[in-house]
Structure formats: structure tokens, C-alpha cells
Design a protein around this motif. Structure first.
Motif, PDB file in Angstrom:
ATOM      1  N   GLN A  30     -29.935 105.600  20.784  1.00  0.00           N
ATOM      2  CA  GLN A  30     -31.179 105.752  21.969  1.00  0.00           C
ATOM      3  C   GLN A  30     -31.165 104.366  22.603  1.00  0.00           C
ATOM      4  O   GLN A  30     -30.657 103.360  22.098  1.00  0.00           O
ATOM      5  CB  GLN A  30     -32.333 106.097  21.012  1.00  0.00           C
ATOM      6  N   LYS A  31     -31.918 104.454  23.651  1.00  0.00           N
ATOM      7  CA  LYS A  31     -32.245 103.359  24.522  1.00  0.00           C
ATOM      8  C   LYS A  31     -32.888 102.292  23.627  1.00  0.00           C
ATOM      9  O   LYS A  31     -33.706 102.748  22.812  1.00  0.00           O
ATOM     10  CB  LYS A  31     -33.014 103.690  25.644  1.00  0.00           C
ATOM     11  N   GLY A  32     -32.514 101.257  23.605  1.00  0.00           N
ATOM     12  CA  GLY A  32     -33.277  99.744  22.990  1.00  0.00           C
ATOM     13  C   GLY A  32     -32.510  99.588  21.473  1.00  0.00           C
ATOM     14  O   GLY A  32     -32.902  98.695  20.812  1.00  0.00           O
ATOM     15  N   GLY A  53     -12.479  96.298  26.523  1.00  0.00           N
ATOM     16  CA  GLY A  53     -13.802  96.257  26.926  1.00  0.00           C
ATOM     17  C   GLY A  53     -14.283  97.771  27.100  1.00  0.00           C
ATOM     18  O   GLY A  53     -15.501  97.980  27.452  1.00  0.00           O
ATOM     19  N   HIS A  54     -13.466  98.779  27.095  1.00  0.00           N
ATOM     20  CA  HIS A  54     -13.831  99.938  27.277  1.00  0.00           C
ATOM     21  C   HIS A  54     -14.879 100.658  26.489  1.00  0.00           C
ATOM     22  O   HIS A  54     -15.907 101.079  26.921  1.00  0.00           O
ATOM     23  CB  HIS A  54     -12.708 101.066  27.526  1.00  0.00           C
ATOM     24  N   ASP A  55     -14.876 100.275  25.189  1.00  0.00           N
ATOM     25  CA  ASP A  55     -15.981 100.893  24.056  1.00  0.00           C
ATOM     26  C   ASP A  55     -17.099  99.867  24.368  1.00  0.00           C
ATOM     27  O   ASP A  55     -18.264 100.518  24.183  1.00  0.00           O
ATOM     28  CB  ASP A  55     -15.251 100.575  22.837  1.00  0.00           C
ATOM     29  N   THR A  56     -17.125  98.715  24.765  1.00  0.00           N
ATOM     30  CA  THR A  56     -18.354  97.903  24.887  1.00  0.00           C
ATOM     31  C   THR A  56     -18.938  98.331  26.257  1.00  0.00           C
ATOM     32  O   THR A  56     -20.158  98.277  25.921  1.00  0.00           O
ATOM     33  CB  THR A  56     -18.016  96.227  24.996  1.00  0.00           C
ATOM     34  N   VAL A  57     -18.373  98.692  27.116  1.00  0.00           N
ATOM     35  CA  VAL A  57     -19.019  99.059  28.258  1.00  0.00           C
ATOM     36  C   VAL A  57     -19.655 100.426  27.732  1.00  0.00           C
ATOM     37  O   VAL A  57     -20.732 100.577  28.158  1.00  0.00           O
ATOM     38  CB  VAL A  57     -18.116  99.390  29.355  1.00  0.00           C
ATOM     39  N   PHE A  58     -18.953 101.218  27.297  1.00  0.00           N
ATOM     40  CA  PHE A  58     -19.823 102.499  26.863  1.00  0.00           C
ATOM     41  C   PHE A  58     -20.755 102.236  25.935  1.00  0.00           C
ATOM     42  O   PHE A  58     -21.894 102.911  26.139  1.00  0.00           O
ATOM     43  CB  PHE A  58     -18.512 103.242  25.929  1.00  0.00           C
ATOM     44  N   LEU A  59     -20.955 101.275  25.117  1.00  0.00           N
ATOM     45  CA  LEU A  59     -21.965 101.160  24.195  1.00  0.00           C
ATOM     46  C   LEU A  59     -23.005 100.501  25.065  1.00  0.00           C
ATOM     47  O   LEU A  59     -24.385 100.906  24.719  1.00  0.00           O
ATOM     48  CB  LEU A  59     -21.616 100.084  22.899  1.00  0.00           C
ATOM     49  N   ALA A  60     -22.674  99.376  25.793  1.00  0.00           N
ATOM     50  CA  ALA A  60     -23.838  99.043  26.729  1.00  0.00           C
ATOM     51  C   ALA A  60     -24.615 100.058  27.785  1.00  0.00           C
ATOM     52  O   ALA A  60     -25.610  99.829  27.746  1.00  0.00           O
ATOM     53  CB  ALA A  60     -23.090  97.950  27.537  1.00  0.00           C
ATOM     54  N   GLU A  61     -23.930 101.015  28.104  1.00  0.00           N
ATOM     55  CA  GLU A  61     -24.372 101.973  28.865  1.00  0.00           C
ATOM     56  C   GLU A  61     -25.391 102.723  28.029  1.00  0.00           C
ATOM     57  O   GLU A  61     -26.471 103.241  28.678  1.00  0.00           O
ATOM     58  CB  GLU A  61     -23.389 102.858  29.297  1.00  0.00           C
ATOM     59  N   ASP A 116     -31.236  98.978  29.110  1.00  0.00           N
ATOM     60  CA  ASP A 116     -31.828  97.564  29.097  1.00  0.00           C
ATOM     61  C   ASP A 116     -32.219  96.857  27.880  1.00  0.00           C
ATOM     62  O   ASP A 116     -32.358  95.718  27.737  1.00  0.00           O
ATOM     63  CB  ASP A 116     -32.578  97.509  30.404  1.00  0.00           C
ATOM     64  N   GLN A 117     -32.937  97.581  27.341  1.00  0.00           N
ATOM     65  CA  GLN A 117     -33.564  96.758  26.006  1.00  0.00           C
ATOM     66  C   GLN A 117     -32.683  96.976  24.947  1.00  0.00           C
ATOM     67  O   GLN A 117     -32.990  96.243  23.702  1.00  0.00           O
ATOM     68  CB  GLN A 117     -34.841  97.862  25.858  1.00  0.00           C
ATOM     69  N   GLY A 118     -31.570  97.539  24.802  1.00  0.00           N
ATOM     70  CA  GLY A 118     -30.765  97.607  23.865  1.00  0.00           C
ATOM     71  C   GLY A 118     -29.882  96.416  23.750  1.00  0.00           C
ATOM     72  O   GLY A 118     -29.915  95.465  24.417  1.00  0.00           O
ATOM     73  N   ARG A 119     -28.947  96.327  22.687  1.00  0.00           N
ATOM     74  CA  ARG A 119     -27.953  95.125  22.451  1.00  0.00           C
ATOM     75  C   ARG A 119     -26.755  95.496  21.871  1.00  0.00           C
ATOM     76  O   ARG A 119     -26.719  96.481  20.862  1.00  0.00           O
ATOM     77  CB  ARG A 119     -28.825  94.119  21.707  1.00  0.00           C
ATOM     78  N   ASN A 175     -22.392  95.320  36.045  1.00  0.00           N
ATOM     79  CA  ASN A 175     -23.881  94.685  35.816  1.00  0.00           C
ATOM     80  C   ASN A 175     -24.311  94.948  34.356  1.00  0.00           C
ATOM     81  O   ASN A 175     -25.562  95.153  34.471  1.00  0.00           O
ATOM     82  CB  ASN A 175     -24.858  94.957  36.852  1.00  0.00           C
ATOM     83  N   LEU A 176     -23.547  94.756  33.454  1.00  0.00           N
ATOM     84  CA  LEU A 176     -24.080  95.107  32.017  1.00  0.00           C
ATOM     85  C   LEU A 176     -24.103  94.026  30.894  1.00  0.00           C
ATOM     86  O   LEU A 176     -24.247  94.068  30.071  1.00  0.00           O
ATOM     87  CB  LEU A 176     -23.131  96.130  31.381  1.00  0.00           C
ATOM     88  N   GLU A 177     -23.382  92.994  31.605  1.00  0.00           N
ATOM     89  CA  GLU A 177     -23.164  91.598  30.635  1.00  0.00           C
ATOM     90  C   GLU A 177     -24.333  91.044  30.034  1.00  0.00           C
ATOM     91  O   GLU A 177     -24.093  90.685  28.848  1.00  0.00           O
ATOM     92  CB  GLU A 177     -22.346  90.593  31.440  1.00  0.00           C
ATOM     93  N   GLN A 178     -25.794  91.427  30.583  1.00  0.00           N
ATOM     94  CA  GLN A 178     -26.802  91.105  29.886  1.00  0.00           C
ATOM     95  C   GLN A 178     -27.184  91.876  28.574  1.00  0.00           C
ATOM     96  O   GLN A 178     -27.918  91.399  27.871  1.00  0.00           O
ATOM     97  CB  GLN A 178     -28.082  90.993  30.958  1.00  0.00           C
ATOM     98  N   ARG A 179     -26.664  92.795  28.446  1.00  0.00           N
ATOM     99  CA  ARG A 179     -26.874  93.801  27.324  1.00  0.00           C
ATOM    100  C   ARG A 179     -25.912  93.404  26.015  1.00  0.00           C
ATOM    101  O   ARG A 179     -26.527  93.836  24.925  1.00  0.00           O
ATOM    102  CB  ARG A 179     -26.518  95.193  27.593  1.00  0.00           C
TER     103      ARG A 179
END
Length: 185
Positions: free
Chosen positions: A18-20, A31-39, A43-46, A68-72
């Protein structure tokens, strides 16, 4: 064939995250799985993303930056064996894509001596309903032993606390990629 296992894994994980939420990619790779997880986490998740190879983390960072997902995401140049030293948060999902870095040195592979502590420690951090996903590659050097041991480990988990699923094709050779999913009840 690997695509089917990864697609199924992502369907299951998408339902669990869930979000967060906090999640972990134990093998950043390209990086493909990391991108998937970041999506998935919003914004509130990690996302904590581990890899022992700087090349993998650089590739992952590029993928994240493009979207633009690097902050997550926190990229960690370390073995996934040390997962519990980096967080004590409840996790909604943990992903492993075992084997070697596609396009990298095929002699640098995941090893059971680091993967098993990561799996064991990670299961302790999963929240109820959380899922651990492991893509297994028995065809690479050391991969058969790693895969067989992880499957035995999942079979021995107490059904009162975990549900485990071994997803593989019956009419392919035993070196074909396989998926192992564990959900905490």
C-alpha cells in the motif's frame, strides 16, 4: 519464461503493498524491481535496495532518476545478508532476483550463505499479509544448491504463520527459472 514468474510475483506484491509502506529489494540488479517497488509505495513509502556491486546501484539510480523516484529509495552497497542491520521497520514486501547481474560478471552470483540470513531476517520483519518473493535460477554456478535449499526452507516454515508457494513449469528442465513466494499470515 522468466517474465511469467516475475509478472506473477509483481501481481501478488502489488496486492500486498500500500502507499506509504516500507519494502526491500534485496538484489537491485539493473533497477527494474526497485523501480516497480518505488512506484508501489508512493511518495510516503520507502524502498531499501541492496546490491554488492556499484555498477548495479548506478544502473538502479539511473532508472529511478529517469522516473523521478530516487527520493523514495535508499540504495545500499552491501550484502542483503545485513538487511536487519539497516531497518527494523515492518515490511510489506521483500524481493530477491537471485543469480547474477544481467550484463555483468557471471562469476559474481548470489550465494546461499548470504541469501539464507537475508531470507530468515526478512521474514521476521514482514508484517501480517506481507510477501517475500524470490526468483530462483538453478542454472548458474551454485544456483541449483541455493534454489533447492531455499525451497526446502520454505517447505519447513510453520503453516500456522506462513504460506509458501513454489511456481515453476512442469514441462521445462530443472534449470529453468522458478519463483518462490512466502506470505506471512
Amino acid at each position: 519464461m522468466i517474465e511469467y514468474g516475475l509478472q506473477f510475483s509483481k501481481q501478488v506484491l502489488r496486492q500486498s503493498i500500500q502507499k506509504g509502506d516500507w519494502v526491500v529489494d534485496c538484489t537491485a540488479g539493473n533497477g527494474h524491481d526497485t523501480v516497480f517497488l518505488a512506484e508501489c509505495v508512493g511518495d510516503q513509502g520507502r524502498v531499501l535496495s541492496f546490491d554488492i556491486q556499484k555498477k548495479a546501484l548506478d544502473s538502479t539510480f539511473s532508472q529511478l532518476k529517469e522516473r523521478n523516484l530516487e527520493q523514495r529509495v535508499k540504495l545500499i552497497e552491501s550484502s542483503h545478508a545485513y538487511l536487519t542491520e539497516y531497518t527494523n521497520k515492518e515490511l510489506a514486501a521483500i524481493m530477491f532476483n537471485l543469480g547474477y547481474l544481467p550484463g555483468g560478471n557471471h562469476k559474481v552470483v548470489t550465494k546461499l550463505e548470504s541469501t539464507l540470513p537475508a531470507v530468515d531476517g526478512g521474514l521476521g520483519l514482514l508484517k501480517k499479509g506481507g510477501v517475500m518473493s524470490m526468483m530462483l535460477y538453478p542454472g548458474h554456478y551454485g544456483g541449483k544448491s541455493e534454489s533447492e535449499t531455499l525451497i526446502r526452507y520454505a517447505k519447513m516454515l510453520p503453516s500456522k504463520y506462513y504460506t509458501s508457494l513454489h511456481y515453476h513449469f512442469l514441462n521445462k528442465n530443472s534449470n529453468s527459472p522458478q519463483l518462490l513466494l512466502i506470505q506471512k499470515k
